[in-house]
Design a protein around this motif. Structure first.
Motif, PDB file in Angstrom:
ATOM      1  N   GLY A   1     -11.819 -23.860   3.222  1.00 52.31           N
ATOM      2  CA  GLY A   1     -11.283 -22.630   3.807  1.00 52.31           C
ATOM      3  C   GLY A   1     -10.583 -21.778   2.762  1.00 52.31           C
ATOM      4  O   GLY A   1     -10.804 -20.563   2.679  1.00 52.31           O
ATOM      5  N   ILE A   2      -9.738 -22.408   1.989  1.00 51.04           N
ATOM      6  CA  ILE A   2      -9.013 -21.663   0.956  1.00 51.04           C
ATOM      7  C   ILE A   2      -9.991 -21.039  -0.032  1.00 51.04           C
ATOM      8  O   ILE A   2      -9.874 -19.872  -0.407  1.00 51.04           O
ATOM      9  N   SER A   3     -10.957 -21.846  -0.409  1.00 54.00           N
ATOM     10  CA  SER A   3     -11.961 -21.366  -1.350  1.00 54.00           C
ATOM     11  C   SER A   3     -12.687 -20.149  -0.790  1.00 54.00           C
ATOM     12  O   SER A   3     -12.972 -19.196  -1.523  1.00 54.00           O
ATOM     13  N   ALA A   4     -12.955 -20.189   0.484  1.00 59.59           N
ATOM     14  CA  ALA A   4     -13.623 -19.052   1.121  1.00 59.59           C
ATOM     15  C   ALA A   4     -12.739 -17.811   1.060  1.00 59.59           C
ATOM     16  O   ALA A   4     -13.215 -16.705   0.788  1.00 59.59           O
ATOM     17  N   TYR A   5     -11.468 -17.996   1.310  1.00 60.01           N
ATOM     18  CA  TYR A   5     -10.533 -16.864   1.224  1.00 60.01           C
ATOM     19  C   TYR A   5     -10.500 -16.302  -0.194  1.00 60.01           C
ATOM     20  O   TYR A   5     -10.516 -15.091  -0.388  1.00 60.01           O
ATOM     21  N   VAL A   6     -10.428 -17.200  -1.151  1.00 60.92           N
ATOM     22  CA  VAL A   6     -10.407 -16.749  -2.545  1.00 60.92           C
ATOM     23  C   VAL A   6     -11.676 -15.953  -2.843  1.00 60.92           C
ATOM     24  O   VAL A   6     -11.624 -14.857  -3.394  1.00 60.92           O
TER      25      VAL A   6
ATOM     26  N   ASN B   1     -12.829 -17.004   9.187  1.00 59.19           N
ATOM     27  CA  ASN B   1     -11.751 -16.019   9.268  1.00 59.19           C
ATOM     28  C   ASN B   1     -11.607 -15.218   7.979  1.00 59.19           C
ATOM     29  O   ASN B   1     -10.919 -14.193   7.956  1.00 59.19           O
ATOM     30  N   ALA B   2     -12.210 -15.721   6.938  1.00 57.89           N
ATOM     31  CA  ALA B   2     -12.008 -15.094   5.635  1.00 57.89           C
ATOM     32  C   ALA B   2     -12.436 -13.634   5.644  1.00 57.89           C
ATOM     33  O   ALA B   2     -11.707 -12.745   5.167  1.00 57.89           O
ATOM     34  N   ALA B   3     -13.587 -13.372   6.199  1.00 61.79           N
ATOM     35  CA  ALA B   3     -14.102 -12.008   6.179  1.00 61.79           C
ATOM     36  C   ALA B   3     -13.172 -11.047   6.913  1.00 61.79           C
ATOM     37  O   ALA B   3     -12.802  -9.994   6.383  1.00 61.79           O
ATOM     38  N   VAL B   4     -12.773 -11.425   8.122  1.00 63.47           N
ATOM     39  CA  VAL B   4     -11.943 -10.513   8.916  1.00 63.47           C
ATOM     40  C   VAL B   4     -10.566 -10.317   8.294  1.00 63.47           C
ATOM     41  O   VAL B   4      -9.949  -9.261   8.420  1.00 63.47           O
TER      42      VAL B   4
ATOM     43  N   GLU C   1      -2.838  -9.530  -2.875  1.00 66.47           N
ATOM     44  CA  GLU C   1      -1.568  -9.775  -2.188  1.00 66.47           C
ATOM     45  C   GLU C   1      -1.804 -10.460  -0.851  1.00 66.47           C
ATOM     46  O   GLU C   1      -1.105 -11.415  -0.489  1.00 66.47           O
ATOM     47  N   LYS C   2      -2.793  -9.961  -0.168  1.00 67.07           N
ATOM     48  CA  LYS C   2      -3.145 -10.567   1.124  1.00 67.07           C
ATOM     49  C   LYS C   2      -3.492 -12.045   0.935  1.00 67.07           C
ATOM     50  O   LYS C   2      -3.028 -12.919   1.674  1.00 67.07           O
ATOM     51  N   LEU C   3      -4.289 -12.305  -0.087  1.00 66.31           N
ATOM     52  CA  LEU C   3      -4.691 -13.686  -0.365  1.00 66.31           C
ATOM     53  C   LEU C   3      -3.470 -14.578  -0.584  1.00 66.31           C
ATOM     54  O   LEU C   3      -3.326 -15.637   0.027  1.00 66.31           O
ATOM     55  N   VAL C   4      -2.605 -14.131  -1.457  1.00 65.56           N
ATOM     56  CA  VAL C   4      -1.418 -14.922  -1.775  1.00 65.56           C
ATOM     57  C   VAL C   4      -0.569 -15.152  -0.533  1.00 65.56           C
ATOM     58  O   VAL C   4      -0.090 -16.262  -0.291  1.00 65.56           O
ATOM     59  N   ASP C   5      -0.407 -14.110   0.247  1.00 64.07           N
ATOM     60  CA  ASP C   5       0.427 -14.252   1.439  1.00 64.07           C
ATOM     61  C   ASP C   5      -0.181 -15.234   2.433  1.00 64.07           C
ATOM     62  O   ASP C   5       0.523 -16.068   3.002  1.00 64.07           O
ATOM     63  N   GLU C   6      -1.473 -15.112   2.624  1.00 65.97           N
ATOM     64  CA  GLU C   6      -2.124 -16.005   3.597  1.00 65.97           C
ATOM     65  C   GLU C   6      -2.035 -17.452   3.144  1.00 65.97           C
ATOM     66  O   GLU C   6      -1.679 -18.349   3.908  1.00 65.97           O
ATOM     67  N   VAL C   7      -2.352 -17.676   1.896  1.00 67.87           N
ATOM     68  CA  VAL C   7      -2.353 -19.039   1.384  1.00 67.87           C
ATOM     69  C   VAL C   7      -0.938 -19.608   1.372  1.00 67.87           C
ATOM     70  O   VAL C   7      -0.708 -20.749   1.775  1.00 67.87           O
ATOM     71  N   ASP C   8       0.000 -18.791   0.954  1.00 70.12           N
ATOM     72  CA  ASP C   8       1.383 -19.268   0.906  1.00 70.12           C
ATOM     73  C   ASP C   8       1.891 -19.609   2.305  1.00 70.12           C
ATOM     74  O   ASP C   8       2.541 -20.636   2.505  1.00 70.12           O
TER      75      ASP C   8
END
Lengths: 200, 200
Positions: free
Chosen positions: B138-143, B82-85, B98-105
């Motif tokens: 997963g988180i790492s992938a998002y980062v 899901n990270a890419a999309v 911002e997107k990253l922070v919001d998703e992770v939070d």
DNA sequence: AATTTGACGGAGTATCTATTTCACGGAATT
DNA sequence: AATTCCGTGAAATAGATACTCCGTCAAATT
């Protein structure tokens, strides 16, 4: 009428078994954690009967508390009363920050294993929670003292506390940076945290 | 010669007790943690015999794994695929952050209790460790995805990962900042971390 | 209807854990 | 020397926990 009893020789023997108990206990706590260590384990490891163990330490709490004393000494945690002297004479804010990072890092390194294990069981063993609360109070005092001249907002101080927490330290440690770089990174992170939290 | 047996109605009943077991288990895990939940507890809570429990789940691992599936769905963890999309179309680096922070939070908020409890016992229950490793991947992938356009050093990415870890999130949460400020602080902290780790 | 299948749970067994009882024997006191 | 004291540990108790055996009964099949 009870006869008075001073007990000299026997006291030594008793003290010795007491120490054997505490050694066995700390050993086992280090191996399998606090909550998963049983009375039978300890008695066996110490080479004594369980009843003897109970005579010396009626409850797990007593045992943990007693060991806590030893561990506290071995670990040399940062204490609020040392905070002031640690930064005495350091006027440069950066120097104070460096001192803070070095002190905290050295402490976390000393206590790594036990802080980790204690953290796992702190919700199950009240005495562990007390212990860790005291530890945290000390760190907090150091942070407060280090930053005192800077007159920062409550939030900034709280943010620095978060960055200087043991969980965060563990996280940074996983980066496996050489000591110098790790130190530098932490210092920068704190400087940033101060600014980042200042005008929220 | 064994007679063939297709089982239609009975399968439903079996599946239903299976679900009752898993509900009871997740309930108890939430109440007292994974490692301290016993088979007897679960059977009693589910209103079934222990033997039935063993028939469905021969070991704690099986049980944890099965529950993990449910929990995974409820928690909706961030996954590498899901990270890419998630970041598609976001070109501005700040917007990606911002997107990253919001998703992770949002994820940590959803999973707060269970991530906490699972973390406590991950060293005792291999399946929990797997679960959390998957979460962290997963988180790492998002980062990684969020920062990809910035072409950062390995260290910077690792530093951001440290700041975006669950333990750090818990620590920041203890500051009890309102959501907006918390968000802003985290974003700033990450920006800092990037710079701080870039030229070590 | 007769027979087979398999999920179910009561009632075990074995081990672990916490806690107590008690007799022993050496130390301390008189 | 006689007597009291008390630390010690083997052993017992009680309850929790992991795990199993087996009879029952409804469902599935013939």
């Amino acid at each position: 009428m009870p006869r008075e009893y001073r007990m000299t020789k026997r006291a030594d023997a008793s003290r010795e078994t007491r120490e054997r108990i505490m050694n066995a206990t700390m050993q086992l706590h280090d191996e399998k954690g606090v909550a998963r260590t049983t009375f039978a384990d300890i008695a066996k490891r110490a080479g004594i009967g369980q009843a003897t163990l109970y005579r010396h330490f009626p409850s797990v709490g007593d045992l943990v508390q007693a060991c806590g004393g030893h561990v506290w000494v071995e670990m040399r945690p940062l204490t609020p009363d040392n905070a002031a002297v640690a930064f005495k004479g350091l006027t440069d804010p950066t120097a104070r920050l460096e001192k803070l990072v070095d002190e905290v890092d050295a402490f976390f390194s000393r206590g790594e294993l036990r802080l980790h294990l204690a953290g796992r069981d702190r919700e199950l063993v009240p005495e562990l929670d007390q212990f860790l609360s005291a530890v945290e109070a000390g760190i907090s005092a150091y942070v407060g003292e280090a930053l005192a001249p800077m007159k920062l907002s409550k939030q900034s101080i709280a943010a620095v506390n978060a960055v200087m927490s043991f969980p965060m330290w563990q996280q940074l440690r996983r980066m496996k940076l050489p000591a110098q770089k790790s130190r530098q990174l932490t210092i920068r992170l704190i400087s940033c945290a101060i600014g980042a939290a200042q005008d929220l």
